[in-house]
Design an enzyme around this catalytic site. Sequence first.
Site, PDB file in Angstrom:
ATOM      1  N   CYS A  46      26.554-134.856  23.615  1.00  0.00           N
ATOM      2  CA  CYS A  46      26.087-134.933  24.988  1.00  0.00           C
ATOM      3  C   CYS A  46      26.797-136.408  25.265  1.00  0.00           C
ATOM      4  CB  CYS A  46      24.956-134.999  25.402  1.00  0.00           C
ATOM      5  SG  CYS A  46      24.511-135.353  27.091  1.00  0.00           S
ATOM      6  N   CYS A  60      21.698-141.193  30.154  1.00  0.00           N
ATOM      7  CA  CYS A  60      20.662-140.387  30.227  1.00  0.00           C
ATOM      8  C   CYS A  60      19.878-140.259  28.960  1.00  0.00           C
ATOM      9  CB  CYS A  60      21.038-138.769  30.610  1.00  0.00           C
ATOM     10  SG  CYS A  60      19.722-137.978  30.630  1.00  0.00           S
ATOM     11  N   CYS A  81      25.515-131.926  32.281  1.00  0.00           N
ATOM     12  CA  CYS A  81      24.390-131.962  31.246  1.00  0.00           C
ATOM     13  C   CYS A  81      24.637-130.380  30.547  1.00  0.00           C
ATOM     14  CB  CYS A  81      23.133-131.933  31.987  1.00  0.00           C
ATOM     15  SG  CYS A  81      21.750-131.544  30.815  1.00  0.00           S
ATOM     16  N   GLN A 104       9.216-119.596  33.233  1.00  0.00           N
ATOM     17  CA  GLN A 104       9.760-120.575  31.955  1.00  0.00           C
ATOM     18  C   GLN A 104      11.289-120.782  32.034  1.00  0.00           C
ATOM     19  OE1 GLN A 104       7.878-121.935  29.863  1.00  0.00           O
ATOM     20  NE2 GLN A 104       6.018-120.526  29.385  1.00  0.00           N
ATOM     21  N   PHE A 131      -4.597-117.608  34.395  1.00  0.00           N
ATOM     22  CA  PHE A 131      -3.235-118.359  34.573  1.00  0.00           C
ATOM     23  C   PHE A 131      -2.065-117.611  34.426  1.00  0.00           C
ATOM     24  CE2 PHE A 131      -6.853-120.773  32.749  1.00  0.00           C
ATOM     25  CZ  PHE A 131      -7.068-121.906  33.473  1.00  0.00           C
ATOM     26  N   GLU A 159      -4.264-115.670  38.859  1.00  0.00           N
ATOM     27  CA  GLU A 159      -3.343-116.858  39.085  1.00  0.00           C
ATOM     28  C   GLU A 159      -3.503-117.390  40.580  1.00  0.00           C
ATOM     29  OE1 GLU A 159      -0.483-119.953  39.446  1.00  0.00           O
ATOM     30  OE2 GLU A 159      -0.729-118.816  37.358  1.00  0.00           O
ATOM     31  N   ASN A 187      -3.223-119.016  29.535  1.00  0.00           N
ATOM     32  CA  ASN A 187      -1.892-119.880  29.737  1.00  0.00           C
ATOM     33  C   ASN A 187      -2.005-120.931  30.842  1.00  0.00           C
ATOM     34  OD1 ASN A 187       0.854-120.485  28.922  1.00  0.00           O
ATOM     35  ND2 ASN A 187       1.446-118.911  30.593  1.00  0.00           N
ATOM     36  N   CYS A 221       1.406-125.159  26.579  1.00  0.00           N
ATOM     37  CA  CYS A 221       2.491-126.033  26.467  1.00  0.00           C
ATOM     38  C   CYS A 221       2.257-127.431  26.177  1.00  0.00           C
ATOM     39  CB  CYS A 221       3.192-126.220  27.827  1.00  0.00           C
ATOM     40  SG  CYS A 221       2.241-126.461  29.077  1.00  0.00           S
TER      41      CYS A 221
END
Length: 375
Positions: free
Chosen positions: A3, A11, A87, A212, A241, A262, A307, A334
Amino acid sequence: MQCALYDAGRCRSCQWITQLIPEQLSAKTADLKNLLADFPVEEWCAPVSGPEQGFRNKAKMVVSGSVEKPLLGMLHRDGTPEDLCDCPLYPASFAPVFAALKPFIACAGLTPYNVARKRGELKYILLTESQSDGGMMLRFVLRSETKLAQLRKALPWLQEQLPQLKVITVNIQPVHMAIMEGETEIYLTEQQALAERFNDVPLWIRPQSFFQTNPAVASQLYATVRDWVRQLPVKHMWDLFCGVGGFGLHCATPDMQLTGIEIAPEAIACAKQSAAELGLTRLQFQALDSTQFATAQGEVQELVLVNPPRRGIGKPLCDYLSTMAPRFIIYSSCNAQTMAKDIRELPGFRIERVQLFDMFPHTAHYEVLTLLVKQ
């Protein structure tokens, strides 16, 4: 992954970029095993990873610079702007969109918002791509509706340049804070949702619904949950969720009774649309708070899939699940730290299976899937 932005010190978002993917996976696995060290785990499944670059389906770009020469990227902590159009996390298909957006911003007179001066209109550009057909959703986040007429007038040129833009909206975010979007969404196209497809399951993405950002790994996550659920002797489940319904829609069979909950109405609209396409009549999706929904029920289903966001499911829901004791809980997280904290609040369950999904390469973050079985 190479990168130029990282090499130039411009960055530092990908803090683990200098490590090879196997090294990253080893470090993440060690972190997860450390967090779950107090719990016996019957089976550790091999971690799942995907491409190391070009994998993101979404770009969240802060707009800075001038109206004549806008920059799309981020602001450093000292307020210095950085253009991130190159990026390597973004697919090659994003480059022509960024290239066309810069002259469009100038043509439409969308003055970039200046944080220090609290002046200007265009705050963010949010771009999402469907893996199934390459269609895209573009959202302009504006401070007010002041430039809306100018944007509408200039839009035909952009649509001519970029026919892949299926959904275009303006989001109004009037607050002087680093908040990505406001409540008001104005559609500039007839189409209001982006069609996506994972593992032959139709999914829909709307402007204010979470989806996602790593589709290659997310599709494997959904397929894994489907496989785990098919191995369980269950005909009734809750999907809490549930977002746009990815997990529930993958798990559902014609004879499975499933309730998905949700809080975001936009996401529930997506889930209902998918269920209708699949002809699944025993699926019910509702826009409610997951914890409030569950704790108000007098009985629990055989399987509860959760989730939650990074904060976890929290003590009230843990207490309810401990008391009601479903046969199985599948926990997709997550944030393994809060998941471990929640599991501590579920003493009546043992960990049957754990699998790590490398949803966020080059960072310390990862997704984890855990199957809990009633003792």
